[in-house]
Motif scaffolding. Structure first.
Motif, short mmCIF file in Angstrom:
data_model
loop_
_atom_site.label_atom_id
_atom_site.label_comp_id
_atom_site.label_asym_id
_atom_site.label_seq_id
_atom_site.Cartn_x
_atom_site.Cartn_y
_atom_site.Cartn_z
N LYS A 67 193.70 15.55 37.75
CA LYS A 67 193.09 16.60 38.39
C LYS A 67 192.97 16.28 39.77
O LYS A 67 192.35 15.41 40.00
CB LYS A 67 191.75 16.98 37.76
CG LYS A 67 191.01 18.00 38.17
CD LYS A 67 189.76 18.34 37.60
CE LYS A 67 189.13 19.59 38.21
NZ LYS A 67 187.82 19.98 37.31
N VAL A 345 191.90 18.60 28.85
CA VAL A 345 190.93 19.51 29.62
C VAL A 345 190.42 20.21 28.15
O VAL A 345 191.37 20.47 27.33
CB VAL A 345 192.13 20.43 30.38
CG1 VAL A 345 191.34 21.64 30.93
CG2 VAL A 345 192.49 19.58 31.50
N MET A 378 192.26 25.14 37.97
CA MET A 378 192.04 24.15 38.60
C MET A 378 193.69 23.86 39.06
O MET A 378 194.45 24.03 38.45
CB MET A 378 191.45 23.02 37.67
CG MET A 378 190.18 23.21 37.04
SD MET A 378 189.80 22.52 35.56
CE MET A 378 190.73 23.07 34.61
N TYR A 380 196.29 20.73 39.07
CA TYR A 380 196.50 19.12 38.53
C TYR A 380 197.96 18.73 39.00
O TYR A 380 198.77 19.52 39.30
CB TYR A 380 196.63 19.34 37.08
CG TYR A 380 195.49 19.03 36.37
CD1 TYR A 380 194.94 17.98 35.63
CD2 TYR A 380 194.43 20.27 36.17
CE1 TYR A 380 193.83 17.78 34.86
CE2 TYR A 380 193.31 20.12 35.69
CZ TYR A 380 192.80 18.82 35.02
OH TYR A 380 191.63 18.90 34.60
#
Length: 386
Positions: A67, A345, A378, A380
């Motif tokens: 991440k 995740v 998010m 990654y």
């Protein structure tokens, strides 16, 4: 025509509606799914041969992912009245900024529950002034301090749900931005429509639409790879994680993107060729989000495999490569909230390739939603095989 909406207060279906989006936080990590529909695939679709490497019944190649950061959330996008949002399809604008085209977007202290009023927008646009894949941070929005809907969507009540406009792709061709939307109650697509922008995504002009039942629904969710041969190559599927779908391939000239009649199918009628009846290029499976890109002289496809709650990738040399014989790489796996580390995740979806990625520096946008205060997208970085 340009379209926009200030959203206003709307009684949303909230996360009861979003139950349809669940991919199962308790699903077995990395579990396989049964191979199906092989008679529809391969270089001879009538030959039901043993599944070759890369088919959904086979093990997939693991990758390493880390991440980078949360890109949305109360701290990151709350200042733009968008603390709760997802998808964040990244597109580098002609002015060098990075626009994240978002799905259902809400304000308030948490994702709204059934009957709770909320400022609901879809799609919305959040912006990073720095378009460098290594330095992304949301510092603006379409609408300034109050992220507004990119096009008009009234979220009309239909039965026990509401209509919405979910983006499946956003991309740039020759300095013009394009956006594809799926319209209707979530996972019951009435039609899809296509838009373009000449001002870095601030305003959008309607181009065309397709019926939701076209090609058995397998033309609902579209993603476009912009090639250097004057074409865009388009992969499409049903937009419904509970329904098996094929994966169809079309091509369209880049100067005819807004002409539905210009989309030419790739299919099999004794041999594979352009203009044959559209034929699935992968076995039927439950596709979530899909993303198709031309990159580093090759093509990459990423997708959510809804049956296993994994985000996967394939890399291949040509748009017409045999995907039934192409290695699947598992990038993101599902796991409990207390064990989120590396590529684990909780309730992942999305998986959109960030513009500016290379196979040596490959970034994707991953969404998650597993409770009323954990709804975000998010960034990654994935160390993958190319």
């Amino acid at each position: 025509m340009a379209g926009s909406s200030d959203g206003g207060n709307a009684a949303t279906g909230g996360y009861s509606r979003r139950r349809l989006l669940r991919i199962g936080a308790g699903a077995a990590v990395g579990a396989g799914i049964a191979a199906a529909g092989w008679s529809d695939l391969g270089r001879n679709p009538r030959a039901a041969a043993a599944a070759p490497a890369g088919n959904p019944g086979d093990p997939t190649s693991p990758t390493v992912a880390v991440k980078v950061k949360d890109l949305s959330g109360p701290a990151e996008t709350g200042p733009f009245n968008a603390p709760w949002t997802d998808l964040g399809i990244p597109v580098r604008c002609p002015d060098g900024t990075m626009l994240f085209v978002c799905g259902d977007t809400f304000d308030g202290p948490h994702v709204p529950g059934p009957g709770e009023p909320s400022y609901w927008r879809a799609p919305a646009g959040l912006r990073s002034g720095n378009g460098d894949v290594n330095n992304l941070r949301i510092d603006g929005s379409v609408g300034g301090g109050n992220a507004r809907s990119l096009v008009d969507e009234p979220h009309n009540p239909v039965g026990d749900g509401f209509t919405t406009a979910i983006p499946s792709d956003a991309f740039v061709v020759n300095g013009v931005m394009y956006m594809h939307l799926m319209r209707g109650v979530i996972f019951d697509t009435h039609h899809t429509d296509f838009w373009r922008s000449f001002d870095n995504g601030e305003t959008w002009e309607y181009l065309c639409q397709w019926p939701g039942d076209m090609h058995g629904g397998q033309f609902q969710q579209k993603t476009y790879a912009v090639a250097d041969d004057g074409y865009c190559y388009v992969l499409s599927s049903v937009f419904n994680r509970d329904r098996d779908s094929g994966l169809l391939l079309h091509r369209v000239r880049q100067d005819a993107l807004g002409d539905p009649g210009a989309y030419e199918p790739w299919g099999y009628d004794g041999g594979w060729r352009w203009g044959a009846p559209p034929t699935t290029v992968m076995a039927g499976r439950r596709y979530g989000e899909i993303c198709f890109r031309a990159m580093d002289g090759k093509y990459v496809l990423t997708w959510l495999d809804a049956a296993t709650a994994t985000i996967r990738a394939m890399v291949f040399p040509l748009p017409t490569s045999d995907l039934t014989r192409t290695l699947e790489q598992t990038m993101i796996v599902n796991g409990p909230a207390q064990a989120q580390v590396a590529n684990v995740v909780t309730a992942p979806y999305g998986g959109f390739v960030v513009p500016g990625s290379t196979f040596g520096n490959f970034h994707i946008i991953v969404s998650q939603w597993y409770d009323p205060t954990n709804y975000r997208f998010m960034q990654y970085r994935v160390y993958m095989l190319s």
